[in-house]
Write an enzyme that holds these catalytic residues in place. Structure first.
Site, PDB file in Angstrom:
ATOM      1  N   SER A 199       0.843  -1.200   0.000  1.00  0.00           N
ATOM      2  CA  SER A 199       0.000   0.000   0.000  1.00  0.00           C
ATOM      3  C   SER A 199       0.880   1.253   0.000  1.00  0.00           C
ATOM      4  O   SER A 199       2.104   1.174   0.211  1.00  0.00           O
ATOM      5  CB  SER A 199      -0.879   0.014   1.255  1.00  0.00           C
ATOM      6  OG  SER A 199      -0.046   0.190   2.391  1.00  0.00           O
ATOM      7  N   ASP A 223      -1.680  -1.682  -3.687  1.00  0.00           N
ATOM      8  CA  ASP A 223      -2.993  -1.714  -3.040  1.00  0.00           C
ATOM      9  C   ASP A 223      -3.495  -0.277  -2.852  1.00  0.00           C
ATOM     10  O   ASP A 223      -2.787   0.560  -2.289  1.00  0.00           O
ATOM     11  CB  ASP A 223      -2.835  -2.432  -1.684  1.00  0.00           C
ATOM     12  CG  ASP A 223      -4.161  -2.757  -1.031  1.00  0.00           C
ATOM     13  OD1 ASP A 223      -5.168  -2.917  -1.745  1.00  0.00           O
ATOM     14  OD2 ASP A 223      -4.184  -2.862   0.216  1.00  0.00           O
ATOM     15  N   HIS A 224      -4.701   0.000  -3.306  1.00  0.00           N
ATOM     16  CA  HIS A 224      -5.327   1.330  -3.144  1.00  0.00           C
ATOM     17  C   HIS A 224      -4.438   2.478  -3.642  1.00  0.00           C
ATOM     18  O   HIS A 224      -4.250   3.473  -2.935  1.00  0.00           O
ATOM     19  CB  HIS A 224      -5.705   1.591  -1.674  1.00  0.00           C
ATOM     20  CG  HIS A 224      -6.806   0.720  -1.188  1.00  0.00           C
ATOM     21  ND1 HIS A 224      -8.118   0.889  -1.553  1.00  0.00           N
ATOM     22  CD2 HIS A 224      -6.782  -0.365  -0.383  1.00  0.00           C
ATOM     23  CE1 HIS A 224      -8.865  -0.048  -0.985  1.00  0.00           C
ATOM     24  NE2 HIS A 224      -8.079  -0.832  -0.280  1.00  0.00           N
ATOM     25  N   GLY A 240     -10.314  -3.773   8.259  1.00  0.00           N
ATOM     26  CA  GLY A 240     -10.111  -3.884   9.707  1.00  0.00           C
ATOM     27  C   GLY A 240     -11.048  -4.932  10.290  1.00  0.00           C
ATOM     28  O   GLY A 240     -11.786  -5.597   9.559  1.00  0.00           O
ATOM     29  N   GLY A 281     -11.129  -6.164   2.492  1.00  0.00           N
ATOM     30  CA  GLY A 281     -11.590  -6.223   3.885  1.00  0.00           C
ATOM     31  C   GLY A 281     -12.030  -7.603   4.322  1.00  0.00           C
ATOM     32  O   GLY A 281     -13.008  -7.750   5.055  1.00  0.00           O
TER      33      GLY A 281
HETATM   34  P1  13P Z   1      -8.320  -6.274   5.923  1.00  0.00           P
HETATM   35  O1  13P Z   1      -7.277  -5.459   6.631  1.00  0.00           O
HETATM   36  O2  13P Z   1      -9.673  -6.074   6.515  1.00  0.00           O
HETATM   37  O3  13P Z   1      -7.938  -7.693   5.784  1.00  0.00           O
HETATM   38  O4  13P Z   1      -8.437  -5.674   4.434  1.00  0.00           O
HETATM   39  C1  13P Z   1      -7.328  -5.707   3.603  1.00  0.00           C
HETATM   40  C2  13P Z   1      -7.604  -5.011   2.323  1.00  0.00           C
HETATM   41  O5  13P Z   1      -8.701  -5.022   1.805  1.00  0.00           O
HETATM   42  C3  13P Z   1      -6.476  -4.304   1.668  1.00  0.00           C
HETATM   43  O6  13P Z   1      -6.881  -3.640   0.522  1.00  0.00           O
END
Ligand code: 13P
Length: 283
Positions: free
Chosen positions: A49, A81-82, A180, A208
């Protein structure tokens, strides 16, 4: 071996399983993910990320993931990621990421499309696939802070439009998932997932996934999810194992002794996820 995520996610999409996408922040987490993938003979994405890049520097994490990917004989993709900006996506391409997410989901629809298209044009020019998000996935992401009330689920018709307008490769959906740990048991909206899956012909991504019970994960895979993101449960395994080890060995100062058990604990988490995602033995 190092690959792009395109071949991994399309194989999963066609054959009804999901590939795990696990977040790394350091050497120990990377070891745990790659060892689990190798042990389970599973394709895998290692995700980095913007926060992880801020912590470790731009080049360090993709470098160790790429090196470890060379040393295993299962396919590994390095995923942003993101991705919060065009600039970070370009930097990620330069240092060897083989999969990109551009997350402009908090912007109005037209701007989300415009941001995604810009990245798609550049990434596709160098053969790197792109993930985009529509709807708002709640939780405490590093650069997206939304309350549960604000979190909006993905609309199936808008998903179709978004895929057509955006020209990207994978779609991250909001179907009751949140980043989370969940307060209480999450309830994924499987009717919504079915509607999206029936209308949209690209692999679907579930963010998530930490804390979603195994039976709902299995169902999500059966209902068309092809990539599943896990971060929090790995962090939890890391932190609780280190805490326990230090409580039992208060005089220990050797980082290898302190962190070794945490690698094993994280590997066990990743191996379990690989099993329930159905990707064990697919490499
Ligand atoms: P979690 O931290 O809930 O496992 O989510 C991870 C996620 O979606 C990273 O993009």
């Amino acid at each position: 071996m190092l690959v792009t995520s395109k071949e991994l996610l399309w194989d999963a999409h066609k054959n009804g399983y999901a590939v795990g996408a696990f977040n790394t922040n350091n050497l120990e987490i990377t070891h745990a993910i790659l060892r689990a993938a190798q042990a389970k003979r599973a394709p895998v994405l290692v995700q980095i990320s913007a926060g992880a890049i801020r912590y470790a520097g731009l080049e360090f994490l993709p470098m160790i993931v790429a090196k470890e990917a060379q040393l295993v004989d299962v396919p590994v993709a390095i995923h942003l990621d993101h991705g919060p900006s065009f600039e970070l996506v370009m930097q990620a391409l330069r240092v060897g990421f083989t999969s990109i997410m551009r997350d402009a989901s908090k912007l109005p629809y037209e701007q989300n499309v415009a941001e995604v298209r810009k990245v798609v044009e550049a990434c596709h020019a160098v053969g790197v696939p792109v993930e985009a998000e529509i709807g708002r996935i709640g939780g405490a992401e590093e650069h997206v802070v939304v309350t549960d009330r604000e979190a909006l689920m993905s609309d199936p018709d808008e998903c179709v439009q978004f895929v057509n307008d955006g020209g990207f490769d994978f779609l991250a959906v909001a179907i009751g998932n949140a980043h989370g740990f969940y307060k209480g048991e999450p309830k994924l909206d499987f009717d919504r997932l079915d509607a999206i899956h029936a209308k949209v012909n690209v692999p679907l991504v579930l963010h998530g996934a930490s804390g979603i019970p195994d039976y709902q994960i299995t169902k999500a895979v059966q209902h068309g999810i092809s990539k599943i993101n896990i971060d929090t449960e790995i962090r939890y395994a890391f932190a609780t194992t280190v805490r326990k080890y230090l409580a039992e060995h208060p005089d220990q100062i050797d980082p290898r002794k302190i962190l070794g058990p945490a690698i094993d604990a994280m590997q066990a988490v990743v191996e379990h996820k690989i099993e329930i995602f159905g990707s064990a033995g697919k490499a």
